[in-house]
Enzyme design. Structure first.
Site, mmCIF file in Angstrom:
data_model
loop_
_atom_site.group_PDB
_atom_site.id
_atom_site.type_symbol
_atom_site.label_atom_id
_atom_site.label_comp_id
_atom_site.label_asym_id
_atom_site.label_seq_id
_atom_site.Cartn_x
_atom_site.Cartn_y
_atom_site.Cartn_z
ATOM 1 N N ARG A 61 0.875 -1.149 0.172
ATOM 2 C CA ARG A 61 0.042 -0.057 -0.044
ATOM 3 C C ARG A 61 0.851 1.074 -0.023
ATOM 4 N NH1 ARG A 61 -5.316 1.348 3.582
ATOM 5 N NH2 ARG A 61 -6.049 0.074 1.990
ATOM 6 N N HIS B 11 -7.865 1.175 -5.968
ATOM 7 C CA HIS B 11 -7.954 -0.051 -4.879
ATOM 8 C C HIS B 11 -8.641 -1.214 -5.327
ATOM 9 C CE1 HIS B 11 -7.935 -1.310 -0.978
ATOM 10 N NE2 HIS B 11 -8.910 -0.412 -0.520
ATOM 11 N N GLN C 175 -10.427 -3.906 -2.900
ATOM 12 C CA GLN C 175 -11.843 -3.358 -2.441
ATOM 13 C C GLN C 175 -12.827 -3.778 -3.438
ATOM 14 O OE1 GLN C 175 -12.338 -1.755 0.569
ATOM 15 N NE2 GLN C 175 -14.484 -2.534 -0.053
ATOM 16 N N ASP D 50 -17.376 7.578 -1.237
ATOM 17 C CA ASP D 50 -16.075 7.260 -0.378
ATOM 18 C C ASP D 50 -15.836 8.693 0.387
ATOM 19 O OD1 ASP D 50 -13.728 6.398 0.637
ATOM 20 O OD2 ASP D 50 -12.683 6.449 -1.375
ATOM 21 N N CYS E 230 -16.509 1.962 0.976
ATOM 22 C CA CYS E 230 -15.344 0.925 1.337
ATOM 23 C C CYS E 230 -14.849 1.017 2.739
ATOM 24 C CB CYS E 230 -14.046 1.135 0.339
ATOM 25 S SG CYS E 230 -13.531 3.033 0.587
ATOM 26 N N ARG F 281 -13.977 -8.489 2.358
ATOM 27 C CA ARG F 281 -12.333 -8.308 1.930
ATOM 28 C C ARG F 281 -11.590 -9.373 2.435
ATOM 29 N NH1 ARG F 281 -10.130 -3.258 1.945
ATOM 30 N NH2 ARG F 281 -8.221 -4.033 1.236
HETATM 31 N N1 NVA Z 1 -9.885 6.792 -0.954
HETATM 32 C C1 NVA Z 1 -9.599 6.407 0.234
HETATM 33 C C2 NVA Z 1 -9.874 4.752 0.326
HETATM 34 C C3 NVA Z 1 -9.718 4.398 1.630
HETATM 35 C C4 NVA Z 1 -9.708 2.841 1.669
HETATM 36 C C5 NVA Z 1 -8.072 6.702 0.552
HETATM 37 O O1 NVA Z 1 -7.643 6.522 -0.318
HETATM 38 O O2 NVA Z 1 -8.040 7.140 1.567
HETATM 39 N N1 CP Z 2 -11.248 0.131 2.692
HETATM 40 C C1 CP Z 2 -9.991 -0.176 3.076
HETATM 41 O O1 CP Z 2 -8.970 -0.317 2.434
HETATM 42 O O2 CP Z 2 -9.684 0.180 4.427
HETATM 43 P P1 CP Z 2 -8.538 0.376 5.273
HETATM 44 O O3 CP Z 2 -7.820 1.532 4.975
HETATM 45 O O4 CP Z 2 -8.872 0.275 6.648
HETATM 46 O O5 CP Z 2 -7.497 -0.996 4.850
#
Ligand code: NVA
Ligand code: CP
Length: 301
Positions: free
Chosen positions: A104, A131, A134, A222, A260, A288
């Site tokens: 990540r 992502h 997800q 989101d 998500c 997930r």
């Molecule tokens: N769009 C959000 C998704 C988190 C799972 C982010 O990137 O923070």
């Molecule tokens: N939805 C998601 O990816 O959550 P986290 O950021 O907690 O991993």
């Protein structure tokens, strides 16, 4: 050796039969009909986090262990990567210790570089741009509660962010229509829409959430401020895209609401919607686990 590793990078680069197969395997694993014989015994997954995580971290760790494997969790700053060792060298070294790498990070180029130099499969655990893990959970969640997603209409209301991009990829691979309502300034990359529509997809960019949600089977949103975003002016731009009961009532009666998580009640979604009867967000979070077990099994097959 590198060419043979089966990476899970982005949905646009994965064969649709493979994606469908992973959803089916995930559903079978959830029912206890697959993956019960610890197929990943002796395998290690390294997880690199350069951004925070609750769901991705816990679901990958539990999933890997349920399949008989084990994990090494690495905070980006604890690695030499955090003080300048290259991604390529990190990939080469980790490949000598572990069987799979999940990462990540901010820049998608880092995941591509990891995949280029790793001799083991690399999984995209979120970047600023996409992502994909997800989306696998989101498709499974919609289908187990509402039936096949093919031919349905999904409406996105909010920031045209990494999740919106993966929904665009998914709409082509899983065959549903997607209407995206986003502020002009926060619209998804036009190249994504061109890609979708050139590959048989039906993706429409709008700026009016009411029009996007009208008659939709599924409504998604989101956070207004994703990890790494600058907050300034986003709230004002995104307020008209908040998913509240009035907006959701424009969709079909049996609409499914997805998010998500993490959620910010009162910002992108009201408590009434996310905690209401049409919200599937807890199943979505659970899924997930099941879908990532299927992804791991696919990568390590
Ligand atoms: N769009 C959000 C998704 C988190 C799972 C982010 O990137 O923070
Ligand atoms: N939805 C998601 O990816 O959550 P986290 O950021 O907690 O991993």
């Amino acid at each position: 050796m590198t060419a043979k590793a089966r990476h899970f990078l982005d949905l646009d680069g994965i064969d649709e039969q493979d994606l469908r197969g992973m959803i089916d395997v995930a559903a079978a694993m959830k029912r206890g009909e697959a993956g019960m014989d610890r197929p990943l015994q002796g395998k290690f997954l390294a997880m690199i986090f350069e951004k925070p995580s609750t769901r991705t971290r816990v679901s990958f760790e539990v999933g890997m262990k349920q399949l008989g494997g084990d994990v090494v969790v690495l905070n980006g700053n604890d690695l030499q990567l955090g003080r300048g060792e290259s991604v390529a060298d990190t990939a080469r070294v980790l490949s000598r210790y572990v069987d799979c790498i999940m990462m990540r990070t901010y820049e998608p180029e880092k995941i591509s570089e990891m995949a280029e130099y790793a001799s083991v499969p690399v999984i995209n655990g979120l970047t600023d741009k996409t992502h994909p893990c997800q989306l696998m959970a989101d498709v499974l969640t919609y289908e187990e509660r509402r039936g096949p997603i093919r031919g349905r209409t999904v409406a996105w209301s909010g920031d045209g962010n990494n999740m919106a991009a993966s929904w665009i990829h998914a709409s082509v691979k899983f065959g549903f229509s997607l209407r995206i309502a986003a502020p002009r300034e926060l619209s998804p990359d036009p190249a994504l829409l061109e890609w979708a529509n050139a590959n048989g997809g039906s993706v429409t960019l709008m700026h009016d959430p009411q029009a996007a949600v009208l008659g939709a089977d599924c409504v998604v949103t989101d956070s207004w401020v994703s990890m790494g975003d600058d907050e300034a002016s986003r709230h004002n731009m995104l307020a008209p895209f908040r998913v509240d009961e009035a907006l959701l009532s424009k969709a079909k009666d049996d609409v499914a609401f997805l998010h998500c998580l993490p959620a910010h009640r009162g910002e992108e979604v009201t408590a009434e919607v996310i905690d209401g009867p049409r919200s599937l967000v807890w199943d979505e979070a659970e899924n997930r686990l099941h879908t990532q077990k299927a992804i791991l099994a696919w990568c390590l097959a």
